[in-house]
Design a protein around this motif. Structure first.
Motif, PDB file in Angstrom:
ATOM      1  N   UNK A  43       0.821  -1.218   0.000  1.00 32.93           N
ATOM      2  CA  UNK A  43       0.000   0.000   0.000  1.00 32.93           C
ATOM      3  C   UNK A  43       0.852   1.264   0.000  1.00 32.93           C
ATOM      4  N   UNK A  44       0.459   2.225  -0.840  1.00 30.34           N
ATOM      5  CA  UNK A  44       1.109   3.526  -0.854  1.00 30.34           C
ATOM      6  C   UNK A  44       2.578   3.502  -1.191  1.00 30.34           C
ATOM      7  N   UNK A  45       3.023   2.483  -1.922  1.00 32.83           N
ATOM      8  CA  UNK A  45       4.454   2.355  -2.203  1.00 32.83           C
ATOM      9  C   UNK A  45       4.955   3.416  -3.161  1.00 32.83           C
ATOM     10  N   UNK A  46       4.074   3.902  -4.041  1.00 31.61           N
ATOM     11  CA  UNK A  46       4.499   4.825  -5.096  1.00 31.61           C
ATOM     12  C   UNK A  46       4.064   6.256  -4.807  1.00 31.61           C
ATOM     13  N   UNK A  47       4.982   7.183  -5.003  1.00 37.20           N
ATOM     14  CA  UNK A  47       4.665   8.615  -4.947  1.00 37.20           C
ATOM     15  C   UNK A  47       4.592   9.110  -6.388  1.00 37.20           C
ATOM     16  N   UNK A  48       3.406   9.084  -6.963  1.00 35.55           N
ATOM     17  CA  UNK A  48       3.248   9.421  -8.377  1.00 35.55           C
ATOM     18  C   UNK A  48       2.934  10.904  -8.519  1.00 35.55           C
TER      19      UNK A  48
END
Length: 440
Positions: A404-409
């Motif tokens: 969960x929430x691994x990527x800061x896009x």
């Protein structure tokens, strides 16, 4: 004494529900009343035609030779005959009845949307400015979108370092991304297909760096579900100067990242074939009969929490769930930050089950689930897996998980966004709403 504080709103919902029920009733009764006994027979013919068409499609996919072509003709002719029967029997009613159905669907969805919970949209965060963005671009993706939309030139004007992938040789994009991080890159981005996006996204997540998606691929499913403008890839680069940050989940099949999905079973076996790239339709038609009738390929088992799917022909594990109740938005994801994998399992072993898959609103052959983890096993040591369209061979069992929430896009502040999902029509709920709405 009870007081209704939202009387005008409840009043509108009540009348929308009543309109939906009345329009649906007229849409059914009008053809029956106009056609009399012929109308009843026509309704039966329509249901039978749908079942025959679904069965014929199944035979087309699972047979070879003359039997396949006969089934294909039946699949094309049956709905045509049904439509002709409707036109000849009903005439002008055939035009009015669909209009009534459209009114019923619109009114019903309006009533249910007004009463139900709106889905939580992905929260936007302030995007910190970046100084050394690094972008990989595939000049062949999407038929040459990088050159056609001037993506390299615009990115470099905005201060990004751009590396064009060499279409003539295989390059390790993961290694390229890690080298860029070692050299001080503070943002990683990709203009290319979803498979390349996933590999670079995993490196960005590993180093807690922002990630930029430029929709220069062919289908751009990940970009679509981020709400980006797929018709204008250059607009994605606006995130470098005027963007916001979305915290997005990332899926893994074993150690292989995916931003969209990992597929097991029939489709994964088809894309594994060396002939698939050059002849997609021919290869699919050649392999499906043996795969769907279990004469070829592994026997799968998928374990999702306390549920076990035994022997499905196909399992699709997605990074967040796909819409299933909204025909217009089928294949889209409402959000990418639920922290759950979506799981679709399909098991069809006969023409009758294929017909039920089409006609039954809750078919036994279709499993729709969600979970944090999925374990896909098989009766062999290795199985084919399609990870964001890339063909892989992985040892069993394959452990799928979501971070969960691994990527800061980083996405542009101004973008089309994800269209809101339409609620599934629930006639029982509409009846209750029509009778009780407006009372506190």
């Amino acid at each position: 004494m009870s007081v209704d504080l939202n009387a005008p709103a409840w009043h509108g919902q009540r009348w929308a529900a009543r309109t939906a029920l009345a329009a649906a009733a007229l849409a059914v009764l009008l053809p029956l009343g106009y056609g009399g006994l012929d109308g009843v027979l026509l309704l039966a013919a329509g249901l039978t035609g749908g079942a025959v068409t679904a069965a014929a499609v199944w035979w087309t996919l699972t047979r070879r030779g003359p039997a396949r072509w006969l089934a294909a003709v039946l699949a094309a002719v049956t709905p045509t005959v049904v439509v002709v029967l409707f036109v000849v029997t009903l005439g002008w009613v055939l035009v009015l009845s669909p209009v009534l159905w459209a009114v019923a669907v619109w009114s019903g969805r309006y009533a249910l949307r007004s009463t139900g919970k709106r889905p939580r949209r992905m929260k936007e965060h302030r995007a910190r400015s970046v100084r050394r963005p690094f972008l990989l671009m595939n000049p062949r993706s999407g038929g040459g979108k990088v050159e056609r939309f001037g993506l390299r030139e615009k990115a470099e004007r905005l201060g990004a370092r751009v590396v064009l992938l060499d279409p003539e040789e295989h390059q390790d994009v993961t290694a390229l991304a890690r080298a860029a991080v070692a050299e001080g890159a503070d943002l990683l981005g990709v203009a290319g297909g979803d498979g390349t996006q996933a590999l670079v996204a995993a490196v960005a997540a590993e180093h807690d760096l922002p990630f930029l998606v430029v929709c220069a691929g062919t289908r751009n499913h990940f970009a679509m579900d981020l709400g980006l403008d797929r018709a204008d890839p250059a607009a994605c680069l606006d995130a470098l100067t005027d963007g916001v940050e979305l915290r997005v989940d990332l899926g893994f099949a074993a150690d292989h990242p995916f931003v969209n999905n990992a597929s097991f079973g029939a489709y994964a076996a088809v894309v594994q074939s060396p002939a698939y790239r050059d002849d997609k339709i021919g290869t699919t038609l050649e392999l499906l009969p043996d795969l769907l009738t279990r004469q070829r390929g592994p026997r799968l088992t998928a374990r999702i929490d306390a549920t076990t799917l035994d022997g499905p022909q196909a399992v699709l594990v997605s990074n967040n769930a796909y819409r299933t109740g909204d025909p217009v938005g089928l294949g889209r994801r409402e959000r990418l930050d639920s922290g759950l994998l979506g799981i679709l399992g399909v098991k069809v072993d006969s023409a009758a089950e294929a017909a039920a898959l089409l006609l039954d609103p809750d078919p036994e052959g279709l499993a729709v689930l969600s979970a944090r983890e999925v374990i896909v096993d098989a009766d062999r040591p290795e199985i084919e897996v399609g990870v964001d369209g890339e063909a892989l061979l992985l040892p069993t069992p394959v452990h799928c998980r979501i971070v969960p929430g691994a990527l800061r896009v980083h996405v542009p502040r101004k973008r089309p966004g994800v269209p809101e999902a339409q609620p599934r029509l629930n006639w029982r709920q509409l009846r209750k709403l029509a009778a009780t709405a407006g009372r506190a």
